[in-house]
Design a protein around this motif. Structure first.
Motif, PDB file in Angstrom:
ATOM      1  N   VAL A 151      49.930   9.536   3.768  1.00 24.17           N
ATOM      2  CA  VAL A 151      50.511   8.241   4.129  1.00 24.17           C
ATOM      3  C   VAL A 151      49.704   7.569   5.234  1.00 24.17           C
ATOM      4  O   VAL A 151      49.598   6.352   5.287  1.00 24.17           O
ATOM      5  CB  VAL A 151      51.988   8.411   4.577  1.00 24.17           C
ATOM      6  CG1 VAL A 151      52.529   7.136   5.189  1.00 24.17           C
ATOM      7  CG2 VAL A 151      52.847   8.817   3.391  1.00 24.17           C
ATOM      8  N   SER A 211      55.084  -0.569  -2.399  1.00 29.54           N
ATOM      9  CA  SER A 211      55.645   0.471  -3.257  1.00 29.54           C
ATOM     10  C   SER A 211      56.750  -0.079  -4.149  1.00 29.54           C
ATOM     11  O   SER A 211      56.798   0.186  -5.356  1.00 29.54           O
ATOM     12  CB  SER A 211      56.173   1.620  -2.397  1.00 29.54           C
ATOM     13  OG  SER A 211      56.808   2.583  -3.187  1.00 29.54           O
ATOM     14  N   ARG A 212      57.643  -0.835  -3.558  1.00 30.35           N
ATOM     15  CA  ARG A 212      58.769  -1.396  -4.318  1.00 30.35           C
ATOM     16  C   ARG A 212      58.281  -2.444  -5.322  1.00 30.35           C
ATOM     17  O   ARG A 212      58.772  -2.507  -6.449  1.00 30.35           O
ATOM     18  CB  ARG A 212      59.763  -2.020  -3.343  1.00 30.35           C
ATOM     19  CG  ARG A 212      60.422  -1.013  -2.397  1.00 30.35           C
ATOM     20  CD  ARG A 212      61.694  -0.481  -2.957  1.00 30.35           C
ATOM     21  NE  ARG A 212      62.707  -1.528  -2.994  1.00 30.35           N
ATOM     22  CZ  ARG A 212      63.868  -1.423  -3.642  1.00 30.35           C
ATOM     23  NH1 ARG A 212      64.138  -0.336  -4.337  1.00 30.35           N
ATOM     24  NH2 ARG A 212      64.743  -2.411  -3.620  1.00 30.35           N
ATOM     25  N   PRO A 223      59.031   6.469  -1.340  1.00 33.09           N
ATOM     26  CA  PRO A 223      57.620   6.202  -1.658  1.00 33.09           C
ATOM     27  C   PRO A 223      57.061   5.110  -0.761  1.00 33.09           C
ATOM     28  O   PRO A 223      57.749   4.139  -0.435  1.00 33.09           O
ATOM     29  CB  PRO A 223      57.670   5.761  -3.122  1.00 33.09           C
ATOM     30  CG  PRO A 223      59.044   5.201  -3.304  1.00 33.09           C
ATOM     31  CD  PRO A 223      59.943   5.967  -2.375  1.00 33.09           C
TER      32      PRO A 223
END
Length: 408
Positions: A237, A82-83, A223
């Motif tokens: 998720v 996500s990052r 996120p």
């Protein structure tokens, strides 16, 4: 038998067994819309609320998984993806050198397959994270850090980590922090909300619930890219049909473990101190590993090294006498390597190989401790004799191998 391996898994609480048994005959997929499905969904959501209350979280933050290992992988990989997706510069994954392999191996996989740069954060001689080293590591290039993962309490030596200080440091640079907290809730006060963590791993079988169910507590605004794809359960998720009976038993165990924690922690600390005292009386040259201060370690773990002994030999000799303990993480059992936790603490390899973990839990009694103490002295003596004989044979083989050939 004296079972002293509760850090690997602890027996199910009778209340959790009763809850699970009552639901096993029922039918219903919690994702189905008919009456049976709605009944299952009601059980799941009530259990989610119970888990959230016990762990200081909101129900919407509880993402149910199959285990602590899955939750660790979901956190480490999902946060990284996500990052990195949001900013390709974020490639650095910072994890303490004493993490469980569910975190260390997940990070190593990211390095091998996803371009991550994994940096192991050093610890001191007690196993506690070196905060100045973390600060310096982050400061080198904060914008490139994808996440930090530091466990709440170590599963081998029991040292409690400075999680809130890590979160405060990371917050200065908006870096998410994950913590593997599977060992903590049954013995330490744990509040997800108060911790400031982005994600936190828990599992049922460490606190009196069944094997095969865990959870990742995940902040609502965090996120995360999923590992599993399918039905879109658990906030999209974590896909997969939920094990309703196991989830309900997990919640019941967590609620009871947290309710009984103050009394249980005090009782386990007293038993642990009796165990350590007794071992040192019987084997005076034994060495205690981890934080020596009571507030700096889990109440239920005693980790000791026995010079001149092999840990696996000690374990098997004790097992033959009805004493069940461990040389470290159950996930690494049978692997002929010294503990990565002890090595990271600066312990010499020989000492690390001769170590045992005794971990206490809700079924532990003074009799268990007395049995372990009584068995240790003769077991250590026998292990040392075997070690000396083995070294003698090795020396003889070396002399033969190094001899000058006849006629040379």
């Amino acid at each position: 038998m004296a079972y002293l391996d509760h850090a690997a898994t602890t027996p199910m609480l009778p209340e959790a067994v009763a809850v699970m048994a009552s639901l096993l005959p029922t039918v219903g997929n919690a994702s189905s819309l008919h009456a049976a499905g709605r009944r299952a969904r009601r059980v799941v959501e009530e259990s989610r609320e119970q888990l959230a209350s016990a762990l200081g979280a909101r129900p919407s933050e509880v993402v149910l998984t199959s285990s602590g290992t899955e939750a660790d992988n979901l956190a480490v990989k999902g946060l990284y993806w996500s990052r990195r997706r949001a900013d390709p510069r974020r490639r650095r994954v910072l994890v303490s050198a004493v993490e469980h392999h569910a975190v260390l191996d997940a990070a190593a996989w990211l390095a091998e397959h996803e371009g991550a740069v994994v940096e192991l954060l050093p610890v001191d001689g007690t196993g506690r994270l070196d905060l100045p080293a973390l600060a310096a590591t982050v400061a080198r290039d904060p914008a490139s850090v994808a996440l930090i993962s530091v466990m709440w309490a170590n599963n081998e030596v029991g040292t409690v980590q400075p999680v809130r200080e890590v979160v405060a440091l990371a917050a200065e640079h908006a870096i998410p922090v994950h913590s593997d907290a599977v060992q903590a809730p049954a013995q330490l006060p744990v509040s997800f909300a108060d911790s400031g963590l982005a994600a936190m791993t828990v599992t049922a079988h460490k606190l009196g619930g069944p094997i095969g169910v865990g959870a990742l507590l995940l902040g609502r605004g965090v996120p995360l890219v999923p590992l599993l794809h399918g039905g879109g359960q658990e906030r999209d998720v974590r896909s997969g049909t939920l094990d309703t009976p196991a989830v309900a038993a997990f919640a019941a165990a967590a609620a009871l473990a947290v309710e009984q924690r103050p009394e249980r922690a005090a009782r386990l600390a007293a038993l642990r101190d009796d165990l350590v005292r007794g071992v040192l009386e019987q084997v005076p040259d034994a060495l205690v590993n981890g934080d020596p201060s009571p507030e700096g370690r889990l109440p239920g773990i005693a980790h000791l090294s026995f010079p001149g002994c092999d840990g696996d030999s000690l374990l098997l000799l004790l097992d033959a006498r009805g004493i069940e303990c461990s040389t470290g993480s159950a996930c690494s059992a049978g692997v002929p390597q010294p503990s990565h936790v002890l090595l990271a603490m600066g312990v010499a390899e020989e000492r690390a190989r001769g170590s045992l973990r005794f971990s206490l839990g809700h079924t532990s009694t003074p009799g268990d401790v007395e049995a372990a103490v009584a068995a240790l002295a003769p077991v250590v003596e026998r292990a040392r004799r075997a070690g000396s004989a083995g070294q003698g044979r090795s020396s003889a083989r070396e002399r033969v191998a190094g001899a000058v050939p006849a006629g040379a």
